[in-house]
Scaffold this motif. Structure first.
Motif, PDB file in Angstrom:
ATOM      1  N   GLY A  30      -9.860   2.498  -6.029  1.00  0.00           N
ATOM      2  CA  GLY A  30     -10.134   1.083  -4.960  1.00  0.00           C
ATOM      3  C   GLY A  30     -11.783   1.255  -4.351  1.00  0.00           C
ATOM      4  N   TYR A  47       0.812  -1.286   0.040  1.00  0.00           N
ATOM      5  CA  TYR A  47       0.084   0.039   0.107  1.00  0.00           C
ATOM      6  C   TYR A  47       0.873   1.221  -0.030  1.00  0.00           C
ATOM      7  N   LEU A  92       0.172  -2.916  -4.645  1.00  0.00           N
ATOM      8  CA  LEU A  92       1.452  -1.864  -5.087  1.00  0.00           C
ATOM      9  C   LEU A  92       2.480  -3.058  -5.430  1.00  0.00           C
ATOM     10  N   LEU A 100      -0.410   5.519 -10.566  1.00  0.00           N
ATOM     11  CA  LEU A 100      -1.299   6.265  -9.864  1.00  0.00           C
ATOM     12  C   LEU A 100      -0.725   6.667  -8.530  1.00  0.00           C
ATOM     13  N   ARG A 118      -9.517  -4.827  -5.639  1.00  0.00           N
ATOM     14  CA  ARG A 118      -8.348  -3.889  -5.057  1.00  0.00           C
ATOM     15  C   ARG A 118      -7.051  -3.764  -5.710  1.00  0.00           C
ATOM     16  N   LEU A 119      -6.499  -2.495  -5.527  1.00  0.00           N
ATOM     17  CA  LEU A 119      -5.173  -2.174  -6.078  1.00  0.00           C
ATOM     18  C   LEU A 119      -4.109  -2.779  -4.939  1.00  0.00           C
ATOM     19  N   THR A 142       0.676  -0.420  -9.907  1.00  0.00           N
ATOM     20  CA  THR A 142      -0.511  -1.109  -9.288  1.00  0.00           C
ATOM     21  C   THR A 142      -1.293  -2.125  -9.939  1.00  0.00           C
ATOM     22  N   GLU A 156      -3.607   4.286   4.021  1.00  0.00           N
ATOM     23  CA  GLU A 156      -4.228   3.418   3.301  1.00  0.00           C
ATOM     24  C   GLU A 156      -3.993   2.182   3.500  1.00  0.00           C
ATOM     25  N   ARG A 170      -5.101   5.691  -5.966  1.00  0.00           N
ATOM     26  CA  ARG A 170      -5.508   4.395  -5.640  1.00  0.00           C
ATOM     27  C   ARG A 170      -6.512   3.948  -4.455  1.00  0.00           C
ATOM     28  N   GLN A 171      -6.423   4.890  -3.834  1.00  0.00           N
ATOM     29  CA  GLN A 171      -7.506   4.699  -2.660  1.00  0.00           C
ATOM     30  C   GLN A 171      -8.759   4.941  -3.270  1.00  0.00           C
ATOM     31  N   TRP A 212      -4.420  -4.426 -10.399  1.00  0.00           N
ATOM     32  CA  TRP A 212      -5.655  -4.510  -9.977  1.00  0.00           C
ATOM     33  C   TRP A 212      -5.976  -6.124  -9.660  1.00  0.00           C
TER      34      TRP A 212
END
Length: 182
Positions: free
Chosen positions: A132, A52, A82, A123, A79-80, A88, A57, A128-129, A90
């Motif tokens: 997501g 993350y 790292l 991103l 979710r994404l 990222t 996050e 990302r947050q 998915w």
């Protein structure tokens, strides 16, 4: 089935599998290691924090699905995550708690990449947050409340991502991120 057969099945599974204790990786298979770009051995003993963009996050993601884990013992979302290289990925995420009274104490997790390519979009942590949460079907107001930001700030972030990726609606943005590379 023999113990050795179970280990072979775990190691050879076509999706990423992880045994987690207190949000720390206790065991994982090669598919998970490949998904996140690390060697299997280097992941054991590591906190999920490494996947993350920020401590905030990491802490926020903990509470998503906690109620479901407490009541049914399972939770899933998209979710994404790292990757080691900074992009990222998915992924479709599923969790089953082995300790329903303390759902995060011991979990079996699965991760399946939604895109087969690893060169996904760069991103910012905030993007990302927001993406997501959008992928979970949350509205801008719900995302704003969760992140303790104004709805206008969330709308601005969404608008920038929509413009950058050349789509007309947020649903198209989420779909594009999910299908990217297919």
């Amino acid at each position: 089935m023999q113990s050795a057969d179970i280990q072979i099945a775990f190691d050879a599974a076509p999706i990423g599998l992880v045994l987690s204790e207190g949000r720390v990786i206790r065991a994982c298979n090669e598919a998970f290691a490949t998904l996140v770009g690390y060697s299997k051995n280097s992941l054991v003993g590591q906190s999920f924090r490494m996947f993350y963009g920020s401590d905030a996050e990491f802490e926020a993601i903990r509470d998503i699905g906690l109620t479901a884990l407490q009541t049914s013992g399972t939770y899933s979302d998209e979710r994404l995550v790292l990757h080691k290289d900074g992009h990222t990925v998915w992924s479709r995420f599923r969790a089953r708690s082995l300790t329903p009274d303390d759902p995060l104490a011991r979990l079996v997790l699965s991760y399946a990449a939604i895109s087969e390519r690893s060169d996904l979009v760069q991103l910012t942590p905030r993007e990302r947050q927001v993406l997501g949460f959008m992928g979970q079907g949350m509205t801008s107001k719900e995302i704003a409340k969760t992140l303790e930001l104004s709805p206008r700030t969330i709308e601005d972030i969404r608008a920038r991502m929509i413009k950058r990726h050349g789509v007309k609606r947020a649903s198209e943005l989420v779909a594009r991120m999910m299908m990217r590379g297919k």
